[in-house]
Design a protein around this motif. Structure first.
Motif, PDB file in Angstrom:
ATOM      1  N   SER A  75      -3.295   4.023   3.202  1.00 16.80           N
ATOM      2  CA  SER A  75      -3.994   2.903   2.574  1.00 16.80           C
ATOM      3  C   SER A  75      -5.421   3.288   2.191  1.00 16.80           C
ATOM      4  O   SER A  75      -6.052   4.119   2.839  1.00 16.80           O
ATOM      5  CB  SER A  75      -4.038   1.711   3.543  1.00 16.80           C
ATOM      6  OG  SER A  75      -4.947   0.733   3.125  1.00 16.80           O
ATOM      7  N   VAL A  76      -5.944   2.639   1.138  1.00 13.61           N
ATOM      8  CA  VAL A  76      -7.337   2.863   0.757  1.00 13.61           C
ATOM      9  C   VAL A  76      -8.276   2.279   1.812  1.00 13.61           C
ATOM     10  O   VAL A  76      -9.433   2.666   1.920  1.00 13.61           O
ATOM     11  CB  VAL A  76      -7.633   2.254  -0.621  1.00 13.61           C
ATOM     12  CG1 VAL A  76      -7.598   0.740  -0.567  1.00 13.61           C
ATOM     13  CG2 VAL A  76      -8.975   2.727  -1.167  1.00 13.61           C
ATOM     14  N   TYR A  77      -7.790   1.339   2.612  1.00 15.37           N
ATOM     15  CA  TYR A  77      -8.597   0.708   3.659  1.00 15.37           C
ATOM     16  C   TYR A  77      -7.803   0.584   4.947  1.00 15.37           C
ATOM     17  O   TYR A  77      -8.300   0.741   6.007  1.00 15.37           O
ATOM     18  CB  TYR A  77      -9.044  -0.681   3.189  1.00 15.37           C
ATOM     19  CG  TYR A  77      -9.902  -1.435   4.189  1.00 15.37           C
ATOM     20  CD1 TYR A  77     -11.234  -1.078   4.426  1.00 15.37           C
ATOM     21  CD2 TYR A  77      -9.372  -2.505   4.904  1.00 15.37           C
ATOM     22  CE1 TYR A  77     -12.013  -1.784   5.346  1.00 15.37           C
ATOM     23  CE2 TYR A  77     -10.153  -3.200   5.821  1.00 15.37           C
ATOM     24  CZ  TYR A  77     -11.460  -2.846   6.029  1.00 15.37           C
ATOM     25  OH  TYR A  77     -12.223  -3.539   6.943  1.00 15.37           O
TER      26      TYR A  77
ATOM     27  N   VAL B  50       0.828  -1.201   0.000  1.00  9.37           N
ATOM     28  CA  VAL B  50       0.000   0.000   0.000  1.00  9.37           C
ATOM     29  C   VAL B  50       0.858   1.245   0.000  1.00  9.37           C
ATOM     30  O   VAL B  50       0.531   2.258  -0.611  1.00  9.37           O
ATOM     31  CB  VAL B  50      -0.928   0.007   1.233  1.00  9.37           C
ATOM     32  CG1 VAL B  50      -1.751   1.263   1.292  1.00  9.37           C
ATOM     33  CG2 VAL B  50      -1.816  -1.216   1.200  1.00  9.37           C
ATOM     34  N   LEU B  51       2.000   1.189   0.723  1.00  9.96           N
ATOM     35  CA  LEU B  51       2.844   2.357   0.852  1.00  9.96           C
ATOM     36  C   LEU B  51       3.617   2.648  -0.417  1.00  9.96           C
ATOM     37  O   LEU B  51       3.981   3.793  -0.694  1.00  9.96           O
ATOM     38  CB  LEU B  51       3.840   2.161   2.009  1.00  9.96           C
ATOM     39  CG  LEU B  51       3.191   2.060   3.396  1.00  9.96           C
ATOM     40  CD1 LEU B  51       4.242   1.764   4.437  1.00  9.96           C
ATOM     41  CD2 LEU B  51       2.462   3.338   3.721  1.00  9.96           C
ATOM     42  N   SER B  52       3.902   1.617  -1.195  1.00 10.57           N
ATOM     43  CA  SER B  52       4.739   1.814  -2.361  1.00 10.57           C
ATOM     44  C   SER B  52       3.943   2.052  -3.627  1.00 10.57           C
ATOM     45  O   SER B  52       4.481   2.482  -4.632  1.00 10.57           O
ATOM     46  CB  SER B  52       5.652   0.596  -2.562  1.00 10.57           C
ATOM     47  OG  SER B  52       4.878  -0.560  -2.717  1.00 10.57           O
ATOM     48  N   LEU B  53       2.666   1.748  -3.611  1.00  9.64           N
ATOM     49  CA  LEU B  53       1.827   1.952  -4.794  1.00  9.64           C
ATOM     50  C   LEU B  53       1.084   3.268  -4.691  1.00  9.64           C
ATOM     51  O   LEU B  53       1.086   3.926  -3.671  1.00  9.64           O
ATOM     52  CB  LEU B  53       0.810   0.799  -4.917  1.00  9.64           C
ATOM     53  CG  LEU B  53       1.433  -0.566  -5.212  1.00  9.64           C
ATOM     54  CD1 LEU B  53       0.383  -1.646  -5.099  1.00  9.64           C
ATOM     55  CD2 LEU B  53       2.051  -0.584  -6.591  1.00  9.64           C
ATOM     56  N   GLY B  54       0.386   3.638  -5.737  1.00  9.33           N
ATOM     57  CA  GLY B  54      -0.465   4.824  -5.710  1.00  9.33           C
ATOM     58  C   GLY B  54      -1.523   4.650  -4.660  1.00  9.33           C
ATOM     59  O   GLY B  54      -1.812   3.548  -4.236  1.00  9.33           O
ATOM     60  N   LEU B  55      -2.109   5.759  -4.201  1.00  7.01           N
ATOM     61  CA  LEU B  55      -2.993   5.686  -3.058  1.00  7.01           C
ATOM     62  C   LEU B  55      -4.444   5.610  -3.483  1.00  7.01           C
ATOM     63  O   LEU B  55      -4.804   4.809  -4.305  1.00  7.01           O
ATOM     64  CB  LEU B  55      -2.695   6.876  -2.140  1.00  7.01           C
ATOM     65  CG  LEU B  55      -1.196   6.917  -1.766  1.00  7.01           C
ATOM     66  CD1 LEU B  55      -0.925   8.121  -0.882  1.00  7.01           C
ATOM     67  CD2 LEU B  55      -0.769   5.659  -1.087  1.00  7.01           C
ATOM     68  N   LEU B  56      -5.310   6.467  -2.905  1.00  4.98           N
ATOM     69  CA  LEU B  56      -6.746   6.271  -3.058  1.00  4.98           C
ATOM     70  C   LEU B  56      -7.165   6.205  -4.517  1.00  4.98           C
ATOM     71  O   LEU B  56      -6.718   6.981  -5.343  1.00  4.98           O
ATOM     72  CB  LEU B  56      -7.496   7.414  -2.363  1.00  4.98           C
ATOM     73  CG  LEU B  56      -7.324   7.468  -0.841  1.00  4.98           C
ATOM     74  CD1 LEU B  56      -8.053   8.671  -0.294  1.00  4.98           C
ATOM     75  CD2 LEU B  56      -7.831   6.201  -0.210  1.00  4.98           C
ATOM     76  N   ALA B  57      -8.073   5.295  -4.802  1.00  8.55           N
ATOM     77  CA  ALA B  57      -8.607   5.165  -6.156  1.00  8.55           C
ATOM     78  C   ALA B  57     -10.112   5.103  -6.061  1.00  8.55           C
ATOM     79  O   ALA B  57     -10.669   4.648  -5.084  1.00  8.55           O
ATOM     80  CB  ALA B  57      -8.077   3.882  -6.811  1.00  8.55           C
ATOM     81  N   GLY B  58     -10.805   5.529  -7.107  1.00  9.79           N
ATOM     82  CA  GLY B  58     -12.264   5.482  -7.100  1.00  9.79           C
ATOM     83  C   GLY B  58     -12.746   4.065  -7.229  1.00  9.79           C
ATOM     84  O   GLY B  58     -12.028   3.204  -7.711  1.00  9.79           O
ATOM     85  N   CYS B  59     -13.976   3.821  -6.798  1.00 12.98           N
ATOM     86  CA  CYS B  59     -14.554   2.476  -6.841  1.00 12.98           C
ATOM     87  C   CYS B  59     -15.823   2.500  -7.657  1.00 12.98           C
ATOM     88  O   CYS B  59     -16.605   3.419  -7.570  1.00 12.98           O
ATOM     89  CB  CYS B  59     -14.863   1.999  -5.421  1.00 12.98           C
ATOM     90  SG  CYS B  59     -13.375   1.883  -4.423  1.00 12.98           S
ATOM     91  N   SER B  60     -16.029   1.443  -8.453  1.00  9.99           N
ATOM     92  CA  SER B  60     -17.226   1.379  -9.266  1.00  9.99           C
ATOM     93  C   SER B  60     -18.403   0.889  -8.462  1.00  9.99           C
ATOM     94  O   SER B  60     -18.248   0.214  -7.466  1.00  9.99           O
ATOM     95  CB  SER B  60     -16.992   0.450 -10.454  1.00  9.99           C
ATOM     96  OG  SER B  60     -16.075  -0.546 -10.164  1.00  9.99           O
ATOM     97  N   GLY B  61     -19.623   1.206  -8.884  1.00  6.76           N
ATOM     98  CA  GLY B  61     -20.829   0.828  -8.157  1.00  6.76           C
ATOM     99  C   GLY B  61     -21.345  -0.517  -8.573  1.00  6.76           C
ATOM    100  O   GLY B  61     -20.762  -1.200  -9.392  1.00  6.76           O
TER     101      GLY B  61
END
Length: 334
Positions: free
Chosen positions: A332-334, A14-25
């Motif tokens: 992290s995203v979570y 989580v720390l090394s990758l891109g952070l928050l991303a949008g989520c599909s419905g």
């Protein structure tokens, strides 16, 4: 059965990758167009992999979608179809569409175990490589089943609760969505509780791994039960919903709870020694990335079928104030 180490290493990603991303419905499908001439780097046709997961109806599944999208970035030579489903009926339709398209592999995290099992059997009968992640089917029809060790999850969390209560206390149990994950966690926990005669399970109700549902269920349980010492919530989203109900009832000094899955907000509170959350259990959503990698690696190795289902389990860790810093990833995203 293979077992892979604790997911701490996976979480560090989580720390090394891109952070928050949008989520599909619910029911959304992401179909990236094949690049170039639709061929792989080796000159042959691109491998086509379908990914079917639940919609982002709570934090953990939002994390699943994030990690599924991150996994796709690592394989530019593979054509992916990502579909999210808000209910079993939607997921069944998504999977039947993938069967018609004759994809090379499908990675499935089921909305619920029972209703998805028949279409999973159709996938196998169609000769499509099938990787099942987290929520198992009711029959071993997948080529690979990858999951966190949910029996260990239930056992470790229950053992911690019994020890902290000193072997005596009234507890409430919150169950999740009907699937193998919930069954394994709950049954393992109840086996531990049953060994301590001083532990009394006052009630066991489903919160569907949903914050709002858990809030409503806990409101009703608090009206029904006047003396509660602890809540075995098994999921951090449900724990937060239950906590809201407990605070509104003015009973937050009376009890504490144990959730699960390693949500960063809960881990932070464990680290800060919040009396409401003295511990937590790991179960990060990044396991979907491992499932996608498994499918792609098998296809690239020319392996499109296992004669019997291969079962891969991921170890579960108990998070306490002493080790919480090792599991806390603020970005992290979570």
């Amino acid at each position: 059965m293979r077992r892979i180490p604790s997911l701490l290493a996976l979480l560090i990603l989580v720390l090394s990758l891109g952070l928050l991303a949008g989520c599909s419905g619910g029911g959304a499908t992401d179909n990236p167009a094949p690049s170039g001439d639709g061929k792989s780097a080796e000159g042959g046709p691109k491998l086509r992999v379908g990914i079917s997961v639940p919609a982002a109806d709570h934090g953990w599944t939002a994390g699943v979608i994030y990690w599924a999208k991150e996994a796709q970035k690592e394989y530019p030579d593979v054509e992916f179809t990502l579909a999210t489903a808000d209910k079993p009926e939607t997921q069944i339709n998504d999977l039947e569409t993938m069967i018609v398209k004759k994809l090379d592999a499908i990675v499935v995290l089921a909305t619920e175990s029972a209703p998805i099992t028949p279409v999973a059997k159709k996938i196998r009968e169609a000769g499509i490589l099938l990787v099942n992640v987290d929520r198992g089917f009711l029959e071993p029809v997948a080529d690979v089943f990858l999951e966190g060790d949910n029996k260990q999850f239930g056992r470790k969390s229950a053992e911690y609760m019994v020890e902290k209560l000193g072997g005596k206390g009234n507890i409430l149990v919150l169950e999740g969505i009907p699937c193998t994950v919930n069954t394994d966690r709950v049954n393992a926990a109840k086996e531990v509780f049953a060994k301590s005669p001083g532990i009394k399970i006052l009630d066991s109700q489903t919160g569907m791994w949903n914050r709002e549902k858990a809030y409503n269920v806990m409101q009703a349980l608090l009206l029904k039960h006047k003396k509660v010492d602890a809540v075995w919530a098994q999921d951090d989203d449900m724990a937060l919903g239950a906590e809201q109900a407990i605070k509104e009832a003015g009973r937050d000094k009376e009890m504490w709870m144990l959730g699960g899955a390693g949500m960063k907000d809960i881990v932070k509170r464990v680290m800060e020694k919040d009396p409401m959350f003295p511990a937590d259990i790991t179960y990060p959503p990044s396991m979907i990335k491992q499932g996608i990698k498994t499918a792609v690696d098998m296809l690239k190795a020319g392996k499109r079928r296992n004669e019997t289902q291969e079962h891969v389990t991921i170890n579960i860790d108990l998070i306490t104030p002493e080790n919480a810093k090792d599991f806390y990833f603020p970005d992290s995203v979570y």
